[in-house]
Design a protein around this motif. Structure first.
Motif, mmCIF file in Angstrom:
data_model
loop_
_atom_site.group_PDB
_atom_site.id
_atom_site.type_symbol
_atom_site.label_atom_id
_atom_site.label_comp_id
_atom_site.label_asym_id
_atom_site.label_seq_id
_atom_site.Cartn_x
_atom_site.Cartn_y
_atom_site.Cartn_z
ATOM 1 N N CYS A 169 88.316 -41.569 89.334
ATOM 2 C CA CYS A 169 89.722 -41.149 89.304
ATOM 3 C C CYS A 169 90.323 -40.870 90.675
ATOM 4 O O CYS A 169 91.534 -40.794 90.814
ATOM 5 C CB CYS A 169 89.875 -39.924 88.422
ATOM 6 S SG CYS A 169 89.089 -38.455 89.141
ATOM 7 N N CYS A 177 89.007 -36.229 93.607
ATOM 8 C CA CYS A 177 88.213 -35.415 94.539
ATOM 9 C C CYS A 177 88.279 -35.955 95.968
ATOM 10 O O CYS A 177 87.582 -35.458 96.838
ATOM 11 C CB CYS A 177 86.756 -35.399 94.081
ATOM 12 S SG CYS A 177 85.992 -37.019 94.212
ATOM 13 N N CYS A 221 82.584 -36.581 94.876
ATOM 14 C CA CYS A 221 81.723 -36.478 93.686
ATOM 15 C C CYS A 221 80.611 -37.520 93.701
ATOM 16 O O CYS A 221 79.629 -37.391 92.980
ATOM 17 C CB CYS A 221 82.541 -36.603 92.401
ATOM 18 S SG CYS A 221 83.236 -38.229 92.134
HETATM 19 S S1 FES Z 1 86.495 -39.747 91.727
HETATM 20 FE FE1 FES Z 1 86.947 -38.537 89.985
HETATM 21 S S2 FES Z 1 86.200 -36.593 90.546
HETATM 22 FE FE2 FES Z 1 85.581 -37.864 92.151
#
Ligand code: FES
Length: 378
Positions: A335, A338, A366
């Motif tokens: 996503c 982070c 992450c």
């Molecule tokens: S890319 Fe989704 S939390 Fe790291």
């Protein structure tokens, strides 16, 4: 005589009250007045779409095409940078006080007016986010968006023939490609082969028929793996391929769906000595493993002035262990929530194995582990 159009009768953006509001929200004075929380903390409460740091979208429409899906129309804010048909975005919602993010491939054309997005989310009994959206999505709801990502896209130079094969919810990125090609007035041949369990669970059926009626060179073949279908029954085979396109060799081919469908298509392409088609599956990546033995170096969290010995875990976990609470969503590298600036040091991406050593680069903490000393802007 030149008549004023409706656009000309409105104030230009720089002087409209909306534009003025936006400029005010971005001013240093307001930033200073709202210190230490920042403007966004307050804007968040009254006009959540106007936050300056995040891409977000307002749900403008909700419909249910099948009993197991919900289709959302989304109007993104100005932080959204658009997408190419076939890419995915991370959609974030807050459920019981926890921000949850899942990747979805928008199904709309990349040329949609105003950058509008359409997401069709298939619900699963254990799908926390999909069930939440099915039960609670309504016009006016605000959701978070990551910027679009992914290499599963149409090449800029369009081929003479395009073949789009999908199964289940894998229809969404290829639907985006089909709608994009139709919007562009593409004149080549398009084969669209789609599988669903049954007619009742098939997505976009009426629109596909309508597009086929309008585009002479579009052939839609739909299969239902359980029960009798309109044209095709059972699983992918050469006969289905012939129903969709005159000649699959040389067609730019995109396949999205469950691994079994992708394997069957790959097998046919391999038998025919053809280059691999572009594929995408929604299976989550395998669980990440960390080699914590022999981890060396120090992780510095520059913005908070903290430091910790490298434990060998992902930097997101190391930051949390150090008492920080970085933004995050999927925790699997999808996503982008982070994403964080690495000032110095080397990190290894645990999904790809790649080591990157650049200074001042954005990394997804992450899925990144330090290789020696690392300094992060956290
Ligand atoms: S890319 Fe989704 S939390 Fe790291």
């Amino acid at each position: 005589m030149h008549r004023l159009t409706s656009e000309e009768t409105t104030l230009p953006p720089a002087t409209s009250s909306r534009g003025l509001g936006r400029r005010l929200l971005r001013s240093n004075l307001l930033e200073a007045l709202t210190y230490p929380h920042g403007v966004d903390r307050y804007v968040e409460l009254v006009r959540p779409l106007l936050v300056k740091g995040e891409a977000r979208a307002e749900v403008t429409g909700v419909r249910r095409q099948t009993p197991k899906s919900v289709t959302l129309s989304l109007s993104p804010n100005e932080n959204w940078r658009g997408l190419r048909a076939g890419q995915f975005v991370g959609l974030s919602v807050e459920i019981d006080g926890v921000r949850e993010t899942r990747p979805y491939s928008p199904a709309g054309s990349q040329h949609a007016a105003g950058g509008t997005l359409e997401l069709t989310v298939s619900t699963h009994p254990e799908g926390k986010v999909s069930r939440h959206l099915r039960d609670h999505a309504r016009p006016g709801m605000i959701v978070g968006l990551s910027q679009a990502d992914g290499e599963f896209v149409l090449p800029d130079a369009r081929h003479e023939r395009v073949l789009l094969i999908s199964g289940g919810s894998g229809i969404t990125p290829v639907m985006a490609m089909l709608r994009t090609l139709c919007d562009e007035g593409y004149e080549g041949e398009i084969g669209f082969l789609n599988y669903a369990r049954s007619r009742e669970l098939a997505l976009y059926g009426a629109e596909l028929e309508e597009l086929q009626a309008r585009h002479e060179r579009l052939r839609v073949a739909r299969g239902f793996t359980r029960g009798r279908g309109q044209l095709l029954t059972g699983r992918f085979c050469r006969e289905h391929l012939r129903a969709a396109i005159s000649e699959h060799a040389g067609a730019a081919t995109f396949v999205c769906g469950p691994p079994a469908l992708i394997d069957s298509v790959r097998a046919v392409w391999a038998q025919d000595g053809l280059p691999e088609p572009a594929v995408e599956t929604f299976t989550p990546p395998p669980a990440m493993t960390f080699d914590t033995d022999g981890a060396e170096g120090t992780v510095s969290f520059a913005a908070s002035g903290r430091e910790a010995a490298n434990s060998g875990l992902a930097l997101l976990e190391q930051a949390e262990d150090a008492g920080l609470a970085p933004d995050h969503g999927c925790r699997m590298g999808i996503c982008n929530t982070c994403s964080c600036r690495k000032a110095s040091g080397a990190v290894r991406n645990v999904v790809t194995g790649e080591v990157s050593t650049g200074e001042d680069e954005l990394i997804r903490i992450c899925v990144s582990v330090p290789v020696g000393d690392v300094s992060l802007d956290l």
